[in-house]
Design a protein around this motif. Structure first.
Motif, short mmCIF file in Angstrom:
data_model
loop_
_atom_site.label_atom_id
_atom_site.label_comp_id
_atom_site.label_asym_id
_atom_site.label_seq_id
_atom_site.Cartn_x
_atom_site.Cartn_y
_atom_site.Cartn_z
N GLU A 79 24.02 24.13 27.13
CA GLU A 79 24.92 24.28 25.98
C GLU A 79 26.08 23.30 25.99
OE1 GLU A 79 27.31 27.93 25.99
OE2 GLU A 79 26.67 28.26 28.08
N PHE A 80 26.32 22.62 27.11
CA PHE A 80 27.44 21.69 27.19
C PHE A 80 27.00 20.22 27.22
CE2 PHE A 80 28.93 25.64 29.39
CZ PHE A 80 29.69 26.09 28.32
N ILE A 81 25.76 20.00 26.81
CA ILE A 81 25.22 18.64 26.70
C ILE A 81 24.83 18.39 25.25
CG2 ILE A 81 23.45 17.02 27.49
CD1 ILE A 81 25.17 17.94 29.80
N ALA A 101 29.29 16.33 16.25
CA ALA A 101 30.41 17.13 16.75
C ALA A 101 31.56 17.03 15.75
CB ALA A 101 30.84 16.63 18.13
N ASP A 102 31.81 18.12 15.03
CA ASP A 102 32.79 18.08 13.94
C ASP A 102 34.24 18.05 14.41
OD1 ASP A 102 32.83 20.63 14.94
OD2 ASP A 102 32.55 21.64 13.01
N GLY A 103 34.47 18.23 15.70
CA GLY A 103 35.85 18.18 16.20
C GLY A 103 36.25 16.82 16.75
N PHE A 124 38.45 23.95 28.05
CA PHE A 124 37.54 22.82 27.91
C PHE A 124 37.12 22.25 29.27
CE2 PHE A 124 39.22 22.23 23.43
CZ PHE A 124 38.03 22.62 22.84
N PHE A 125 38.01 22.28 30.25
CA PHE A 125 37.65 21.74 31.56
C PHE A 125 36.58 22.60 32.23
CE2 PHE A 125 38.21 20.95 36.14
CZ PHE A 125 38.02 19.57 36.14
N LYS A 126 36.64 23.91 32.04
CA LYS A 126 35.60 24.78 32.59
C LYS A 126 34.24 24.43 32.00
CE LYS A 126 36.20 29.20 33.20
NZ LYS A 126 36.55 30.63 32.95
N GLN A 127 34.23 24.11 30.70
CA GLN A 127 32.97 23.74 30.06
C GLN A 127 32.47 22.40 30.57
OE1 GLN A 127 33.94 23.98 25.87
NE2 GLN A 127 33.53 26.18 25.80
N PHE A 153 33.01 20.74 19.35
CA PHE A 153 32.55 21.46 18.17
C PHE A 153 33.62 22.50 17.86
CE2 PHE A 153 28.95 19.42 19.85
CZ PHE A 153 28.02 19.26 18.82
N LYS A 154 34.35 22.28 16.80
CA LYS A 154 35.60 23.02 16.59
C LYS A 154 35.38 24.51 16.33
CE LYS A 154 36.49 22.22 11.61
NZ LYS A 154 35.30 21.48 11.22
N GLU A 155 34.39 24.88 15.53
CA GLU A 155 34.23 26.28 15.18
C GLU A 155 33.91 27.15 16.39
OE1 GLU A 155 35.09 27.59 12.36
OE2 GLU A 155 35.59 25.58 11.64
N ARG A 156 33.15 26.59 17.32
CA ARG A 156 32.78 27.34 18.53
C ARG A 156 33.68 27.00 19.71
NH1 ARG A 156 26.90 25.28 18.82
NH2 ARG A 156 27.70 23.72 17.39
N ALA A 157 34.62 26.07 19.48
CA ALA A 157 35.51 25.62 20.56
C ALA A 157 34.70 25.25 21.80
CB ALA A 157 36.54 26.70 20.90
N THR A 158 33.65 24.44 21.56
CA THR A 158 32.73 24.05 22.63
C THR A 158 32.80 22.56 22.89
OG1 THR A 158 31.21 25.83 22.01
CG2 THR A 158 30.31 24.07 23.38
N LEU A 159 32.87 22.20 24.15
CA LEU A 159 32.84 20.80 24.56
C LEU A 159 31.42 20.44 24.98
CD1 LEU A 159 35.24 18.89 26.88
CD2 LEU A 159 32.85 19.08 27.55
N LYS A 160 30.96 19.24 24.57
CA LYS A 160 29.64 18.77 24.99
C LYS A 160 29.75 17.33 25.50
CE LYS A 160 26.75 21.74 22.13
NZ LYS A 160 25.40 21.88 21.54
N ILE A 161 29.05 17.07 26.58
CA ILE A 161 29.02 15.75 27.19
C ILE A 161 28.05 14.86 26.42
CG2 ILE A 161 28.55 14.47 29.32
CD1 ILE A 161 29.04 17.22 30.78
N ALA A 162 28.49 13.65 26.10
CA ALA A 162 27.68 12.72 25.30
C ALA A 162 27.61 11.35 25.97
CB ALA A 162 28.27 12.60 23.90
N ASP A 163 26.84 10.46 25.36
CA ASP A 163 26.71 9.05 25.75
C ASP A 163 26.18 8.89 27.17
OD1 ASP A 163 26.81 6.33 26.03
OD2 ASP A 163 28.71 6.11 24.99
N PHE A 164 24.86 8.84 27.27
CA PHE A 164 24.20 8.75 28.57
C PHE A 164 23.70 7.33 28.87
CE2 PHE A 164 24.39 13.17 27.59
CZ PHE A 164 24.57 13.79 28.82
#
Length: 318
Positions: A79-81, A101-103, A124-127, A153-164
């Protein structure tokens, strides 16, 4: 077949990789990097269907783009990728379709030069840590962790790691592979062993970058230009010094101790992911009411910023 286009121009596209055969309309450029550009696209049949299109010139190397795609695809069940939908090569360019990612990135949620509030930074750091832990469990190191590559992602306040694009496997058949490259990722977030060791392990360099990300999120301070002996700010840090500024001096001592452990010069003594999870700062209970208040404030700021960008994009089209 999708036509080949310059990375600076994106018309209406059909048959995008990994998506249904529907036309997508270009909204605006989201970001630019060393390896290409990312654009926001909207389905002409369903305006609520947004996605990000990453366009990479094939001169950057087909194998590199293919590796990026397959590594991202391997990890995206977490969920964080960030999710990648498809890849295609068309005369001169490679196209990757990704979830939008809308945020924006991690710095977009912090207006001006203000740091993130402690509860939000902790959230966000925990995520981020959970995403890195999963990545390492799959034998992959990111090697370019920085706020620009951490999307929100602002609505879910979720951080995702990108750019591999710089990600690599560090484990094959149960055996760990060490690295020898003296330049990977972004110089400001590179670990010191890349400058001083003939070979170095992968996971500790991700931990080092995570420590620098945490500093930026909580203080908006970039500690140094690069972690090597010719950088006076880095040498000051190694000698036990601290950066100047109210944002640093007001940090919780528990997080300062954690940051020190993550940014140790010697990778053998540097905190591991498990050590970070067990640290006092990570174990602290947060005021949930205050956290959600900060999340709502973040959403408002992101919406306001997005509205201004849309208005600017419309002015350009006119």
């Amino acid at each position: 077949m999708t036509p080949a286009i310059p990375t600076t121009e994106v018309p209406i596209l059909k048959n995008l990789p990994g998506l249904a055969y529907l036309p997508y309309h270009h909204i605006r450029k989201l970001r630019s990097g060393t390896y290409g550009h990312v654009h926001l696209m909207k389905s002409t049949h369903n305006p609520e269907n947004l996605m990000a299109l990453k366009i990479i010139p094939l001169r950057k190397g087909v194998k590199n783009v293919r590796d990026e795609y397959y590594i991202n695809q391997k990890l995206m069940s977490n969920e964080f990728i960030i999710k990648v939908f498809g890849m295609s090569n068309q005369s001169g360019n490679c196209y990757l379709t990704l979830e939008y990612a809308d945020g924006g990135d991690l710095l977009d949620i912090m207006p001006g030069k203000k740091p993130a509030p402690p509860e939000l930074g902790h959230h966000f750091f925990k995520q981020l840590l959970a995403g890195i832990k999963y990545m390492h469990s799959q034998g992959v190191v990111h090697r370019d962790l920085k706020p620009d590559n951490l999307l929100v992602f602002k609505e879910r306040a979720t951080l995702k790691i990108a750019d591999f694009g710089n990600a690599r496997h560090f484990r094959y058949d149960g055996n760990e592979v060490w690295f020898a490259e003296k330049k990977y990722g972004t110089r400001m977030y590179m670990a010191p062993e890349a400058y001083t060791h003939i070979r170095y392990r992968g996971p500790p360099i991700d931990v080092f970058a995570c420590g620098l990300v945490l500093v930026v999120v909580l203080t908006r301070i970039n500690l140094w230009e690069r972690a090597e002996k010719n950088d006076p700010n880095y040498m000051k840090w190694v000698a036990g010094g601290s950066p100047d500024g109210e944002n640093w001096s007001s940090l919780d001592p528990k997080v300062v101790e954690l940051i020190r452990r993550m940014l140790l010069k010697c990778p053998y003594f540097r905190h591991t992911i498990d050590d970070i999870e067990k640290s006092e700062w990570m174990q602290m209970e947060r005021d949930q009411k205050k956290l959600w208040s900060q999340i709502e404030e973040m959403k408002d700021k992101v919406r306001e910023k997005a509205k201004k960008k849309e208005e600017k994009a419309e002015e350009v089209l006119e």
